[in-house]
Design an enzyme around this catalytic site. Sequence first.
Site, PDB file in Angstrom:
ATOM      1  N   SER A 117      -1.521  -3.776  10.149  1.00  0.00           N
ATOM      2  CA  SER A 117      -1.138  -4.647   9.046  1.00  0.00           C
ATOM      3  C   SER A 117       0.105  -5.459   9.391  1.00  0.00           C
ATOM      4  CB  SER A 117      -0.873  -3.800   7.802  1.00  0.00           C
ATOM      5  OG  SER A 117      -2.024  -3.048   7.498  1.00  0.00           O
ATOM      6  N   ALA A 118       0.051  -6.728   9.053  1.00  0.00           N
ATOM      7  CA  ALA A 118       1.156  -7.667   9.287  1.00  0.00           C
ATOM      8  C   ALA A 118       1.515  -7.793  10.766  1.00  0.00           C
ATOM      9  CB  ALA A 118       2.378  -7.305   8.443  1.00  0.00           C
ATOM     10  N   CYS A 119       0.499  -7.738  11.623  1.00  0.00           N
ATOM     11  CA  CYS A 119       0.720  -7.906  13.067  1.00  0.00           C
ATOM     12  C   CYS A 119      -0.091  -9.043  13.659  1.00  0.00           C
ATOM     13  CB  CYS A 119       0.441  -6.601  13.800  1.00  0.00           C
ATOM     14  SG  CYS A 119       1.667  -5.336  13.433  1.00  0.00           S
ATOM     15  N   GLY A 120      -0.604  -9.965  12.821  1.00  0.00           N
ATOM     16  CA  GLY A 120      -1.113 -11.212  13.383  1.00  0.00           C
ATOM     17  C   GLY A 120      -2.605 -11.481  13.297  1.00  0.00           C
ATOM     18  N   LYS A 121      -3.380 -10.721  12.512  1.00  0.00           N
ATOM     19  CA  LYS A 121      -4.817 -11.001  12.449  1.00  0.00           C
ATOM     20  C   LYS A 121      -5.113 -12.344  11.796  1.00  0.00           C
ATOM     21  CE  LYS A 121      -5.800  -7.196  10.328  1.00  0.00           C
ATOM     22  NZ  LYS A 121      -4.398  -6.706  10.380  1.00  0.00           N
ATOM     23  N   ARG A 173       1.964 -12.147  -0.735  1.00  0.00           N
ATOM     24  CA  ARG A 173       0.604 -12.457  -0.263  1.00  0.00           C
ATOM     25  C   ARG A 173       0.021 -13.678  -0.949  1.00  0.00           C
ATOM     26  NH1 ARG A 173      -1.825  -8.875   3.803  1.00  0.00           N
ATOM     27  NH2 ARG A 173      -0.165  -7.386   4.131  1.00  0.00           N
ATOM     28  N   HIS A 186     -10.685  -2.642  11.226  1.00  0.00           N
ATOM     29  CA  HIS A 186      -9.611  -3.499  10.709  1.00  0.00           C
ATOM     30  C   HIS A 186      -9.441  -4.668  11.684  1.00  0.00           C
ATOM     31  CE1 HIS A 186      -5.136  -3.567   9.179  1.00  0.00           C
ATOM     32  NE2 HIS A 186      -5.888  -4.394   8.495  1.00  0.00           N
ATOM     33  N   LYS A 242      -9.699  -2.309   1.454  1.00  0.00           N
ATOM     34  CA  LYS A 242      -9.432  -1.201   2.366  1.00  0.00           C
ATOM     35  C   LYS A 242     -10.183   0.073   1.942  1.00  0.00           C
ATOM     36  CE  LYS A 242      -7.021  -3.471   5.253  1.00  0.00           C
ATOM     37  NZ  LYS A 242      -5.981  -4.345   4.933  1.00  0.00           N
ATOM     38  N   TYR A 251      -1.179  -3.430  -6.922  1.00  0.00           N
ATOM     39  CA  TYR A 251      -1.054  -4.168  -5.662  1.00  0.00           C
ATOM     40  C   TYR A 251      -2.363  -4.166  -4.861  1.00  0.00           C
ATOM     41  CZ  TYR A 251      -0.293  -5.225  -0.840  1.00  0.00           C
ATOM     42  OH  TYR A 251      -0.463  -5.762   0.413  1.00  0.00           O
ATOM     43  N   GLY A 252      -2.669  -5.281  -4.237  1.00  0.00           N
ATOM     44  CA  GLY A 252      -3.883  -5.539  -3.445  1.00  0.00           C
ATOM     45  C   GLY A 252      -4.587  -4.340  -2.842  1.00  0.00           C
ATOM     46  N   GLY A 253      -4.030  -3.811  -1.758  1.00  0.00           N
ATOM     47  CA  GLY A 253      -4.722  -2.752  -1.023  1.00  0.00           C
ATOM     48  C   GLY A 253      -4.930  -1.487  -1.849  1.00  0.00           C
ATOM     49  N   ASP A 301      -9.593  -9.867   8.436  1.00  0.00           N
ATOM     50  CA  ASP A 301      -9.049  -8.520   8.191  1.00  0.00           C
ATOM     51  C   ASP A 301     -10.030  -7.391   8.496  1.00  0.00           C
ATOM     52  OD1 ASP A 301      -6.628  -7.139   7.278  1.00  0.00           O
ATOM     53  OD2 ASP A 301      -7.808  -6.461   5.571  1.00  0.00           O
ATOM     54  N   ARG A 360       0.838  -1.192   0.000  1.00  0.00           N
ATOM     55  CA  ARG A 360       0.000   0.000   0.000  1.00  0.00           C
ATOM     56  C   ARG A 360       0.881   1.254   0.000  1.00  0.00           C
ATOM     57  NH1 ARG A 360      -1.915   0.779   4.317  1.00  0.00           N
ATOM     58  NH2 ARG A 360      -1.261  -1.048   5.498  1.00  0.00           N
ATOM     59  N   ASN A 372      -1.262 -18.484  21.665  1.00  0.00           N
ATOM     60  CA  ASN A 372      -2.099 -17.326  22.013  1.00  0.00           C
ATOM     61  C   ASN A 372      -3.475 -17.766  22.515  1.00  0.00           C
ATOM     62  OD1 ASN A 372      -0.028 -15.589  21.324  1.00  0.00           O
ATOM     63  ND2 ASN A 372      -0.722 -15.342  19.206  1.00  0.00           N
ATOM     64  N   ASN A 402      -3.274 -14.898  11.440  1.00  0.00           N
ATOM     65  CA  ASN A 402      -2.815 -15.999  12.296  1.00  0.00           C
ATOM     66  C   ASN A 402      -3.750 -16.240  13.466  1.00  0.00           C
ATOM     67  OD1 ASN A 402       0.120 -17.222  11.738  1.00  0.00           O
ATOM     68  ND2 ASN A 402      -0.079 -15.203  10.833  1.00  0.00           N
ATOM     69  N   GLY A 410      -0.259 -20.524  18.007  1.00  0.00           N
ATOM     70  CA  GLY A 410      -1.273 -21.363  18.664  1.00  0.00           C
ATOM     71  C   GLY A 410      -1.316 -21.159  20.169  1.00  0.00           C
TER      72      GLY A 410
HETATM   73  P1  GTP Z   1      -2.511  -7.867   7.207  1.00  0.00           P
HETATM   74  O1  GTP Z   1      -3.031  -8.875   6.246  1.00  0.00           O
HETATM   75  O2  GTP Z   1      -1.406  -7.041   6.644  1.00  0.00           O
HETATM   76  O3  GTP Z   1      -3.588  -7.004   7.787  1.00  0.00           O
HETATM   77  O4  GTP Z   1      -1.743  -8.681   8.393  1.00  0.00           O
HETATM   78  P2  GTP Z   1      -2.264  -9.554   9.627  1.00  0.00           P
HETATM   79  O5  GTP Z   1      -2.579  -8.671  10.774  1.00  0.00           O
HETATM   80  O6  GTP Z   1      -3.320 -10.493   9.194  1.00  0.00           O
HETATM   81  O7  GTP Z   1      -0.938 -10.349  10.043  1.00  0.00           O
HETATM   82  P3  GTP Z   1      -0.557 -11.900   9.870  1.00  0.00           P
HETATM   83  O8  GTP Z   1      -1.424 -12.804  10.707  1.00  0.00           O
HETATM   84  O9  GTP Z   1      -0.477 -12.209   8.437  1.00  0.00           O
HETATM   85  O10 GTP Z   1       0.909 -11.909  10.504  1.00  0.00           O
HETATM   86  C1  GTP Z   1       1.936 -11.097  10.029  1.00  0.00           C
HETATM   87  C2  GTP Z   1       3.279 -11.625  10.441  1.00  0.00           C
HETATM   88  O11 GTP Z   1       3.359 -11.733  11.861  1.00  0.00           O
HETATM   89  C3  GTP Z   1       3.543 -13.026   9.878  1.00  0.00           C
HETATM   90  O12 GTP Z   1       4.858 -13.099   9.423  1.00  0.00           O
HETATM   91  C4  GTP Z   1       3.321 -13.925  11.062  1.00  0.00           C
HETATM   92  O13 GTP Z   1       4.074 -15.104  10.969  1.00  0.00           O
HETATM   93  C5  GTP Z   1       3.722 -13.048  12.250  1.00  0.00           C
HETATM   94  N1  GTP Z   1       2.946 -13.408  13.465  1.00  0.00           N
HETATM   95  C6  GTP Z   1       1.608 -13.608  13.545  1.00  0.00           C
HETATM   96  N2  GTP Z   1       1.231 -13.974  14.804  1.00  0.00           N
HETATM   97  C7  GTP Z   1       2.360 -14.002  15.548  1.00  0.00           C
HETATM   98  C8  GTP Z   1       2.631 -14.308  16.927  1.00  0.00           C
HETATM   99  O14 GTP Z   1       1.754 -14.627  17.717  1.00  0.00           O
HETATM  100  N3  GTP Z   1       3.931 -14.194  17.336  1.00  0.00           N
HETATM  101  C9  GTP Z   1       4.932 -13.836  16.475  1.00  0.00           C
HETATM  102  N4  GTP Z   1       6.172 -13.763  16.956  1.00  0.00           N
HETATM  103  N5  GTP Z   1       4.722 -13.564  15.161  1.00  0.00           N
HETATM  104  C10 GTP Z   1       3.456 -13.634  14.705  1.00  0.00           C
HETATM  105  C1  SPV Z   2      -3.099  -4.618   5.052  1.00  0.00           C
HETATM  106  O1  SPV Z   2      -2.125  -3.990   4.607  1.00  0.00           O
HETATM  107  O2  SPV Z   2      -3.631  -4.352   6.158  1.00  0.00           O
HETATM  108  C2  SPV Z   2      -3.666  -5.742   4.281  1.00  0.00           C
HETATM  109  C3  SPV Z   2      -3.200  -5.942   2.923  1.00  0.00           C
HETATM  110  O3  SPV Z   2      -4.553  -6.432   4.758  1.00  0.00           O
HETATM  111  S1  SPV Z   2      -3.867  -4.786   1.815  1.00  0.00           S
HETATM  112  O4  SPV Z   2      -4.964  -5.407   1.104  1.00  0.00           O
HETATM  113  O5  SPV Z   2      -2.808  -4.427   0.902  1.00  0.00           O
HETATM  114  O6  SPV Z   2      -4.361  -3.647   2.537  1.00  0.00           O
HETATM  115 MN    MN Z   3      -5.049  -5.795   6.840  1.00  0.00          MN
END
Ligand code: GTP
Ligand code: SPV
Ligand code: MN
Length: 605
Positions: free
Chosen positions: A270-274, A387, A248, A228, A219-221, A295, A80, A517, A276, A515
Amino acid sequence: MTDMAMSPDAAPTTHPKLLAWVREVAELTTPAQVRWCDGSDEEWQRLTAQLVEAGTLVRLDEAKKPNSFWARTDPSDVARVEQQTFICSADEADAGPTNNWMAPADMKQLMTGLYRGCMAGRTMYVIPFCMGPLDAEDPKFGVEITDSAYVAASMKIMTRVGIPVLDVMGEDADFVPALHSVGAPLADGQADVIWPCNDTKYIAHFPEAREIWSYGSGYGGNSLLGKKCYSLRIASVMGRDEGWLAEHMLILKLTSPGGAVHYIAAAFPSACGKTNLAMLQPTMDGWTVETLGDDIAWMRFGDDGRLYAINPEYGFFGVAPGTDYATNPNAMRTLERGNSLFTNVALTDDGDVFWEGMGTPPAHLTDWHGNDWTPDSDKLSSHPNSRFCTPIRQCPILAAEYDDPRGVPISAILFGGRRKTTIPLVAQARDWNHGVFMGATLSSETTAAAVGQVGVVRRDPMAMLPFIGYHAGDYLGHWLAIGKQADNPTMLPKIFQVNWFRRGADGRFLWPGYGENSRVLKWVIERLEGTADAVDTPIGLVPYPATIDTDGLEVTDADLAAALHVDADEWRAEIPQITEWFTRFGDKLPAQLWTELDTLTHRLP
Ligand code: GTP
Ligand code: SPV
Ligand code: MN
């Protein structure tokens, strides 16, 4: 241009406004042809075959990933672009201090210039879509026009698309017009590149008109405009006006060994664990998690006074690196079923995908740049924001009610960030307003999901910083108003803050995450049910280490204590940062949040 856009007979709708808009865009952008997307599987076959022909997609091995494809973008078009994202409200003050702003007329003039002739030599796709179930009382329609077949294919995975949408729309349903172009017209006979895009990029939102204009990125977003742009930026404005929340957030269903069911929504940047957490495989016997969304959540009050959430999306657009059978087996199983697009991961020699975090790499890969890659390469094989795009229905732990237009009643909301220090593993807010304060002050280290520096701590209110479609101070006020709107405040979800990413002095993660968590979720449920004690700390209610179930978990007492520790020095250092953050909102910052900050300050020793 074919007559498809011009002749009402060729278009699969008689919706006059939609037909007029399609005609207007076709006249401006001058595509070689216009295609209405019907959402069928045959259409998917055609689009993907054509993208393979063009070199944009590579078909993966049918036995490994059926009906799935590998794509790599231009190396400049991987995330993004927040600097190029604009909220074009009529009044600049309504965009607030956290958004880029341009006057709607100026942005439209600028982008009309960019759009003029921008689809030359390309096919213009018209994609009717619906965010959320089509049988909702008030279905939220959109129509995306794009000159990217990759976007058309991705939209089919991510949203409900095609003829069924047009059928429900009829002749007069409102829809959000969402215009997208990669900004790469083709002259007669000019060869295409595998990933057309433009160095000039604009992602513009017109909140009053409820329109989206996007230019220059595939790109996606930036390009899947139902996600988004619509479901957060435009929908947050709709929610403000109509009394609901567009967030979000993932949505999960947690069932305890005793059979009690709780739905939990969680906002992490973003990329902080949703993704997962949404697909979590509990490590404790008898507990199950089912997925509803990974998401975005739209939440409104039900007749019973509880807050109900739906997932407006229909697929997952998840971060690939770090996803593995050990960390997120349910994502891996979703992908095994095929029907997926992979973007900017690595390709194996036997036609499968690979990325960092997926075990031992093979001796040779094709990396996300299309180059040879071997394990002694000093580069990553996959972009950190690579992605997967995959249908939600393939998720093996999908909750049956994911598609229920009424949504599910939320028991708890979690706000989480990626912080090396300060923020404990989990803390419960004392009440709704305190929970809104936790959300308002949420902070996280930046990630590769957006272009820019990675690892910088920034405030990210409710994990919505890049997605609030109006003034962030008003947005925080809206959260407080939702608390007041509740007929019965005891029915409101309880709010918690979590941090899976706290580190020890040696840089290790203090908590194993993934897991495990589920152990934190168990404590959350016990708090809801009134069976777990908590320490009343200055920042909120924090578990006694012994109240976290560590049966079978290899974590030292010292690490657990450190993960849960509320360090007064670290928190005192946070106060001036929060003060500075709140000051940015001027008189738009709700007074209750200053009161919460005072309370925190006075409670700290
Ligand atoms: P967006 O799609 O960007 O909104 O991201 P998201 O919030 O869905 O994050 P996602 O679950 O894809 O995790 C992002 C990164 O964080 C990945 O590389 C995961 O492996 C890592 N991650 C997720 N959960 C955990 C956790 O509990 N601990 C650690 N150390 N890393 C984690
Ligand atoms: C984010 O960045 O929070 C995502 C991927 O979920 S995107 O669709 O690019 O926004
Ligand atoms: Mn997101």
